[in-house]
Scaffold this active site. Structure first.
Site, PDB file in Angstrom:
ATOM      1  N   VAL A 247       0.848  -1.193   0.000  1.00  0.00           N
ATOM      2  CA  VAL A 247       0.000   0.000   0.000  1.00  0.00           C
ATOM      3  C   VAL A 247       0.886   1.247   0.000  1.00  0.00           C
ATOM      4  CG1 VAL A 247      -2.013  -1.049   1.109  1.00  0.00           C
ATOM      5  CG2 VAL A 247      -0.155  -0.166   2.524  1.00  0.00           C
ATOM      6  N   CYS A 386      15.602  19.135  18.682  1.00  0.00           N
ATOM      7  CA  CYS A 386      16.662  18.755  19.616  1.00  0.00           C
ATOM      8  C   CYS A 386      18.002  19.361  19.192  1.00  0.00           C
ATOM      9  CB  CYS A 386      16.725  17.234  19.728  1.00  0.00           C
ATOM     10  SG  CYS A 386      17.702  16.649  21.134  1.00  0.00           S
ATOM     11  N   ARG A 467      21.667  15.315  26.051  1.00  0.00           N
ATOM     12  CA  ARG A 467      22.580  15.614  27.157  1.00  0.00           C
ATOM     13  C   ARG A 467      22.977  17.091  27.200  1.00  0.00           C
ATOM     14  NH1 ARG A 467      24.350  10.595  29.004  1.00  0.00           N
ATOM     15  NH2 ARG A 467      24.289   8.926  27.450  1.00  0.00           N
ATOM     16  N   HIS A 512      11.403  16.388  21.261  1.00  0.00           N
ATOM     17  CA  HIS A 512      11.091  15.635  20.044  1.00  0.00           C
ATOM     18  C   HIS A 512       9.578  15.654  19.785  1.00  0.00           C
ATOM     19  CE1 HIS A 512      15.009  13.547  19.297  1.00  0.00           C
ATOM     20  NE2 HIS A 512      15.198  13.951  20.546  1.00  0.00           N
ATOM     21  N   GLU A 514       7.953  15.025  17.157  1.00  0.00           N
ATOM     22  CA  GLU A 514       7.507  13.931  16.279  1.00  0.00           C
ATOM     23  C   GLU A 514       6.994  12.727  17.055  1.00  0.00           C
ATOM     24  OE1 GLU A 514      11.956  13.037  16.899  1.00  0.00           O
ATOM     25  OE2 GLU A 514      10.601  14.761  16.880  1.00  0.00           O
TER      26      GLU A 514
END
Length: 541
Positions: A247, A386, A467, A512, A514
């Site tokens: 698909v 980030c 970090r 983040h 997303e």
């Protein structure tokens, strides 16, 4: 949730080869059942010996999907969350490393009272415990359990044995097994071959498990005869042999399964009430296939030859594209190959938006900083994630604040202007696994900013994995020169979001976004980024 009814278990197992899409299959089944009004959760069992994917190379394992509780998990959990719109926790992912570690820790403490520790029953009991723990206390009607890898793998045998034991214990109407296999097409003879599927089912039955449904991945349509043959040798009803055709979008998979009555078959077997409703997804796919706009977005990062390393970003683009009636065409940009402004002009000349991807290490960092400069100077819509925020701050410090050579101490430990610095809490850490700033942190957004207009609220929570942070010693200078800090974490006094006020859309977050985009609702930052890209596109024409 259905009252006074036993928990139902659906086990999704794979055969022939890995990478066939068990995670998508599990998520799609979850979508169908949730649309019928059922409470559903999904668990991923990974047979590898790593404790989690956090320290694994993206080239080997793809994206690390971070949860609200800070767990670093398999990318399939991203599919689960996107499809069934549910925030997962550490209980939704278990690895052999975690299972064996737990059992061995107990043995060292003397919890087994001197018993000989064996795969059966100690390891299998721990696996069964973890399958049940995802629904303790009971919140869900259905637990879908995907086992990574392929049937017959040595490391997955304890998981298969645990499933055999649990299936026997819960009973016929409280569990069902879907086996996902490959039906290859041989060009030389122009025919589909069922033998790999037959052998995979044979291997499964040797272990003591019999599939109730076989989902066959194939590039070609399965004929009635092929289904009957697989059903005969696989010991299933031919109507339970499901075609897993290719698909254009993974969000078509639930529709494909629905059209073959998979939801109905499972609900009848498990004696579950309700009617599957795929109306929303049908509308979503129609919009996806017939967009009014097509925007070109440059994806700038480190692992650009491996799309799975940025799986959640690609999915977030699909969600945001549909909400903006736009198709997002991705142009991959390896930033280590971008060394000059001439390179930037060549790469970004026909681009409608630039997304700077997350990552670690100095490789390609100067190319990322060049991308920020090009987006800023040429008013190209920009979204930094980030490391993308950190590079945007470095570029602004160098070229607007006059801090020549400003950098991150991750890239240059001896920089005179460390505008990005290792967090104080990270300085003494030597172990790599699970030691970053991980999981959900609160952020307060300043009203009147583009960020506030996107979220439409002042308090948000987003997921982190890093970090290094913006060095607070340089905040005043950055702000004085025009950088807008539109979001901060008040508890830790850390910069979370920056933007440029005199730019169509230049926003970057330390988190983040997303990871929280869903098929049912695009993430606000991605939605507004693509909206700005569409405006940029229309402004050129």
């Amino acid at each position: 949730m259905i009252q006074n009814t036993p928990v139902k278990y659906i086990f999704v197992l794979g055969g022939v080869i890995s990478g066939l899409g068990k995670g998508i299959a599990a998520a799609s089944i979850g979508y169908l059942l949730k649309s019928a009004g059922l409470k559903v959760t999904i668990l991923k069992l990974d047979p590898y010996l790593n404790v989690d994917p956090g320290t694994m190379n993206p080239y080997q394992h793809g994206e690390v999907f971070v949860l609200d509780d800070g767990s670093e998990t398999d990318l399939d959990l991203g599919h689960y969350e996107r499809f069934i719109d549910l925030d997962m926790s550490k209980d939704n992912n278990a690895t052999s490393g975690q299972v064996y570690s737990t059992v061995l820790d107990r043995e060292r403490r003397g919890d087994y009272l001197g018993a000989t520790i064996q795969v059966i029953p100690h390891i299998t009991n721990e696996i069964i415990y973890r399958i049940k723990a995802v629904n303790r206390p009971k919140k869900y009607d259905v637990v879908i359990c995907e086992v990574g890898g392929t049937v017959g793998d040595i490391e997955s045998l304890p998981f298969m044995e645990a499933i055999r034991q649990l299936s026997l214990k819960v009973g016929y109407h409280n569990h069902t097994i879907m086996h996902l296999t490959l039906v290859p097409y041989i060009k030389a003879s122009e025919e589909l071959k069922t033998k790999p599927t037959q052998h995979s089912v044979m291997k499964l039955r040797e272990i003591g498990l019999t599939p109730d449904m076989i989902l066959c991945r194939s590039e070609y349509k399965l004929t009635k005869e092929i289904k009957q043959k697989i059903g005969l040798f696989g010991n299933v009803d031919p109507n339970h042999v499901i075609e897993g055709k290719e698909v254009k979008s993974i969000y078509e998979v639930p529709l494909n399964l629905y059209n073959q009555k998979v939801g109905k078959i499972i609900m009848e077997r498990l004696e579950l009430p309700g009617e599957v409703d795929v109306t929303y997804l049908e509308t979503f796919i129609k919009k996806f296939k017939r967009p009014a706009h097509r925007v070109n977005i440059a994806m700038c990062g480190k692992y650009t030859e491996l799309p799975d390393a940025y799986k959640s970003v690609l999915e977030a683009f699909i969600h945001a594209g549909v909400e903006n009636d736009a198709r997002v065409n991705v142009n991959w940009v390896a930033t280590e190959d971008m060394r000059s402004e001439k390179d930037a002009e060549r790469i970004f000349g026909k681009i409608d938006g630039i997304l700077l991807l997350p990552g670690f290490g100095p490789r390609g960092s100067e190319g990322k900083i060049l991308a920020c400069k090009y987006a800023r100077e040429n008013k190209i819509p920009f979204l930094g994630i980030c490391l993308g925020l950190q590079c945007a701050v470095i570029e602004f410090a160098r070229n607007i604040c006059g801090l020549k050579g400003a950098n991150s101490t991750e890239f240059d430990k001896n920089t005179h202007y460390p505008v990005i610095e290792l967090m104080e809490s990270q300085r003494a850490i030597k172990r790599k696994g699970g030691t970053m700033r991980l999981g959900a942190y609160d952020c307060t957004i300043e009203p009147g900013t583009k960020t506030y207009a996107a979220y439409r609220k002042k308090k948000i929570s987003e997921r982190h994995r890093h970090r290094w942070e913006v060095n607070n010693r340089y905040r005043d200078r950055l702000v004085k020169n025009g950088l807008k800090i539109s979001g901060i974490n008040e508890e830790l006094n850390l910069v979370e979001i920056i933007e440029l006020p005199n730019h169509p859309w230049y926003v970057a977050g330390q988190f983040h976004p997303e990871l929280k985009s869903r098929v049912s609702k695009a993430h606000p930052l991605f939605r507004e980024f693509i909206k700005a890209a569409v405006k940029h596109l229309n402004g050129k024409s």
